[in-house]
Scaffold this motif. Structure first.
Motif, PDB file in Angstrom:
ATOM      1  N   MET A   1     102.114 -25.414 100.970  1.00  0.00           N
ATOM      2  CA  MET A   1     101.240 -26.435 101.758  1.00  0.00           C
ATOM      3  C   MET A   1     100.677 -27.171 100.404  1.00  0.00           C
ATOM      4  SD  MET A   1      99.607 -25.062 105.175  1.00  0.00           S
ATOM      5  CE  MET A   1      98.779 -26.463 105.504  1.00  0.00           C
ATOM      6  N   LYS A   2     101.154 -28.208  99.901  1.00  0.00           N
ATOM      7  CA  LYS A   2     100.591 -28.914  99.168  1.00  0.00           C
ATOM      8  C   LYS A   2      99.614 -30.238  99.533  1.00  0.00           C
ATOM      9  CE  LYS A   2     102.610 -27.340  95.176  1.00  0.00           C
ATOM     10  NZ  LYS A   2     101.738 -26.830  93.843  1.00  0.00           N
ATOM     11  N   ASP A   3     100.071 -30.698 100.559  1.00  0.00           N
ATOM     12  CA  ASP A   3      99.282 -31.743 101.138  1.00  0.00           C
ATOM     13  C   ASP A   3      98.831 -30.950 102.509  1.00  0.00           C
ATOM     14  OD1 ASP A   3      98.427 -34.042 102.269  1.00  0.00           O
ATOM     15  OD2 ASP A   3     100.495 -35.053 102.779  1.00  0.00           O
ATOM     16  N   LEU A   4      97.454 -31.183 102.608  1.00  0.00           N
ATOM     17  CA  LEU A   4      96.555 -30.559 103.310  1.00  0.00           C
ATOM     18  C   LEU A   4      96.338 -31.614 104.741  1.00  0.00           C
ATOM     19  CD1 LEU A   4      94.567 -27.789 101.352  1.00  0.00           C
ATOM     20  CD2 LEU A   4      96.847 -27.792 102.585  1.00  0.00           C
ATOM     21  N   ARG A   5      96.110 -32.872 103.994  1.00  0.00           N
ATOM     22  CA  ARG A   5      95.467 -33.954 104.867  1.00  0.00           C
ATOM     23  C   ARG A   5      96.016 -34.196 106.058  1.00  0.00           C
ATOM     24  NH1 ARG A   5      91.516 -37.187 103.491  1.00  0.00           N
ATOM     25  NH2 ARG A   5      91.703 -36.421 101.499  1.00  0.00           N
ATOM     26  N   GLY A   6      95.309 -34.257 107.212  1.00  0.00           N
ATOM     27  CA  GLY A   6      95.827 -34.430 108.599  1.00  0.00           C
ATOM     28  C   GLY A   6      96.364 -33.183 109.330  1.00  0.00           C
ATOM     29  N   LYS A   7      96.342 -32.036 108.460  1.00  0.00           N
ATOM     30  CA  LYS A   7      96.789 -30.708 108.996  1.00  0.00           C
ATOM     31  C   LYS A   7      95.677 -30.076 109.481  1.00  0.00           C
ATOM     32  CE  LYS A   7     100.893 -30.855 106.453  1.00  0.00           C
ATOM     33  NZ  LYS A   7     101.720 -30.087 105.156  1.00  0.00           N
ATOM     34  N   THR A   8      95.869 -28.807 110.399  1.00  0.00           N
ATOM     35  CA  THR A   8      94.787 -28.297 111.191  1.00  0.00           C
ATOM     36  C   THR A   8      94.576 -27.054 110.673  1.00  0.00           C
ATOM     37  OG1 THR A   8      95.053 -29.736 113.179  1.00  0.00           O
ATOM     38  CG2 THR A   8      94.070 -27.503 113.329  1.00  0.00           C
ATOM     39  N   ALA A   9      93.344 -26.370 110.587  1.00  0.00           N
ATOM     40  CA  ALA A   9      93.111 -25.056 110.096  1.00  0.00           C
ATOM     41  C   ALA A   9      92.252 -24.407 111.061  1.00  0.00           C
ATOM     42  CB  ALA A   9      92.304 -24.877 108.813  1.00  0.00           C
ATOM     43  N   ILE A  10      92.536 -23.127 111.372  1.00  0.00           N
ATOM     44  CA  ILE A  10      91.458 -22.503 112.291  1.00  0.00           C
ATOM     45  C   ILE A  10      91.029 -21.236 111.384  1.00  0.00           C
ATOM     46  CG2 ILE A  10      93.240 -21.048 113.368  1.00  0.00           C
ATOM     47  CD1 ILE A  10      91.441 -20.776 115.681  1.00  0.00           C
ATOM     48  N   ILE A  11      89.431 -20.985 111.295  1.00  0.00           N
ATOM     49  CA  ILE A  11      88.807 -20.131 110.602  1.00  0.00           C
ATOM     50  C   ILE A  11      87.987 -19.181 111.626  1.00  0.00           C
ATOM     51  CG2 ILE A  11      87.453 -19.676 108.684  1.00  0.00           C
ATOM     52  CD1 ILE A  11      87.879 -22.833 108.185  1.00  0.00           C
ATOM     53  N   THR A  12      88.534 -17.873 111.334  1.00  0.00           N
ATOM     54  CA  THR A  12      87.718 -17.076 112.252  1.00  0.00           C
ATOM     55  C   THR A  12      86.545 -16.563 111.399  1.00  0.00           C
ATOM     56  OG1 THR A  12      88.934 -14.865 111.288  1.00  0.00           O
ATOM     57  CG2 THR A  12      89.785 -16.018 113.364  1.00  0.00           C
ATOM     58  N   GLY A  13      85.281 -16.477 112.104  1.00  0.00           N
ATOM     59  CA  GLY A  13      84.015 -16.101 111.392  1.00  0.00           C
ATOM     60  C   GLY A  13      83.582 -17.345 110.629  1.00  0.00           C
ATOM     61  N   GLY A  14      83.964 -18.470 111.233  1.00  0.00           N
ATOM     62  CA  GLY A  14      83.804 -19.786 110.257  1.00  0.00           C
ATOM     63  C   GLY A  14      82.652 -20.395 110.463  1.00  0.00           C
ATOM     64  N   ALA A  15      81.570 -19.767 111.358  1.00  0.00           N
ATOM     65  CA  ALA A  15      80.535 -20.585 111.478  1.00  0.00           C
ATOM     66  C   ALA A  15      79.535 -20.210 110.435  1.00  0.00           C
ATOM     67  CB  ALA A  15      79.975 -20.050 112.977  1.00  0.00           C
ATOM     68  N   SER A  16      79.545 -19.280 109.673  1.00  0.00           N
ATOM     69  CA  SER A  16      78.587 -18.944 108.524  1.00  0.00           C
ATOM     70  C   SER A  16      79.223 -18.241 107.455  1.00  0.00           C
ATOM     71  CB  SER A  16      77.339 -18.033 109.381  1.00  0.00           C
ATOM     72  OG  SER A  16      77.979 -16.880 109.464  1.00  0.00           O
ATOM     73  N   GLY A  17      78.538 -17.991 106.268  1.00  0.00           N
ATOM     74  CA  GLY A  17      79.055 -17.600 105.054  1.00  0.00           C
ATOM     75  C   GLY A  17      80.174 -18.026 104.619  1.00  0.00           C
ATOM     76  N   LEU A  18      81.063 -17.131 104.059  1.00  0.00           N
ATOM     77  CA  LEU A  18      82.636 -17.649 103.487  1.00  0.00           C
ATOM     78  C   LEU A  18      83.271 -18.187 104.416  1.00  0.00           C
ATOM     79  CD1 LEU A  18      84.194 -17.601 100.907  1.00  0.00           C
ATOM     80  CD2 LEU A  18      84.897 -15.688 101.499  1.00  0.00           C
ATOM     81  N   GLY A  19      83.295 -17.935 105.779  1.00  0.00           N
ATOM     82  CA  GLY A  19      84.171 -18.800 106.783  1.00  0.00           C
ATOM     83  C   GLY A  19      83.399 -20.449 106.781  1.00  0.00           C
ATOM     84  N   ALA A  20      82.359 -20.459 106.719  1.00  0.00           N
ATOM     85  CA  ALA A  20      82.047 -21.749 106.921  1.00  0.00           C
ATOM     86  C   ALA A  20      81.936 -22.496 105.505  1.00  0.00           C
ATOM     87  CB  ALA A  20      80.175 -21.673 107.038  1.00  0.00           C
TER      88      ALA A  20
END
Length: 294
Positions: A1-20
């Motif tokens: 995945m060289k080009d990330l623009r416009g693509k979607t990521a989901i991050i668990t534990g994403g509200a704080s710390g390393l996830g944020a």
């Protein structure tokens, strides 16, 4: 995945710390962000911060100890964005203690979050990534404690070693499907993982057998404050995804410790070559284990 623009990521534990921090880094790279976290209000606040920086972001409440909850998070991601390209299985907690002192419930809790949570994330999201044919990436947050095992951290290390092992295997399985797999192994990062017990489900895992008072939290907070900036680690993750690295490391000062561990393993091989017991085995026997390349 060289080009990330416009693509979607989901991050668990994403509200704080390393996830944020990952949400910030991937958002800055132009990705749409789905924050998945057990803490709904904190997730909502993080999404507002991202939107204020013109990052397209949504949130969903997810408990990674529940396969059904993770599946619902996957369905919500598709409902909001149509596709998902990257899943960061980042939610994690830390627990440990001397032998015999770790409550049974803590063993169950750390395995459910740190190990099974990663399994549920991979099982839920990989088919969705594969379905659109555009390729994608899986990031599993392990730890330097997935490569070395400090005394007193055995429950945490056991789960993080497992995350490393699973990531290595999935890497070979998913490469032909145009899906990369990385395992993140940071050292000490300045996050709030020390306060993970705020989300411990005592109704499931039992009341704590040990008292964790404010003094304990203050000591752990001070210790964690000595870690590196989580945004630096998250930016290293973006680099690793673009380069399709299997191992993403952020604390190069641990190189000697890791090297010493593997040199010990190699020394054990050399010693075994001189073993009288093993000398009785046929010299031309073939390896019966599956190749690491699958």
């Amino acid at each position: 995945m060289k080009d990330l623009r416009g693509k979607t990521a989901i991050i668990t534990g994403g509200a704080s710390g390393l996830g944020a921090a990952m949400a910030d880094a991937f958002g800055s790279a132009g990705m749409n962000i789905m924050i998945a976290d057990i803490e709904a209000e904190v997730a909502r606040t993080k999404v507002e911060e991202l939107r204020a920086r013109n990052v397209t972001a949504e949130w969903v409440q997810v408990d990674v100890t529940s396969r059904e909850s993770v599946r619902k998070g996957a369905a919500e991601t598709i409902a909001k964005f149509g596709k998902v390209h990257l899943v960061a299985n980042n939610a994690g907690i830390g627990t440990g203690g001397s032998l015999g002192s770790v409550p049974e419930g803590d063993w169950d809790w750390v395995i459910d979050v740190n190990l099974k949570g990663v399994v549920y994330g991979v099982e839920a999201f990989v088919p969705l990534i594969e379905s659109h044919g555009e390729g994608g990436h899986v990031i599993n947050t392990a730890s330097m404690a997935g490569l070395i095992s400090p005394s007193g951290m055995e429950p945490y290390c056991a789960t993080k070693y497992a995350v490393v092992a699973m990531s290595e295997g999935w890497r070979h399985q998913l490469a032909p499907r145009n899906i990369g797999v990385s395992v993140l192994c940071p050292g000490l990062v300045s996050t709030n993982i020390y306060a993970g017990r705020r989300n411990r489900q005592n109704a499931i895992y039992g009341e704590n057998d040990k008292a964790y008072g404010q003094a304990d939290l203050d000591r752990q907070r001070e210790w964690m404050a000595g870690g590196i900036d989580p945004l630096v680690v998250a930016q290293r993750v973006v680099e690793g995804v673009r380069d399709n690295d299997l191992y993403i490391l952020s604390h190069v000062e641990y190189e000697k410790v890791v090297r010493d561990r593997f040199e010990g393993i190699l020394a054990a091989f050399e010693k075994s070559k001189q073993s009288s017991a093993l000398a009785a085995l046929p010299k031309d026997r073939r390896l019966d284990a599956v190749s690491i390349d699958g």
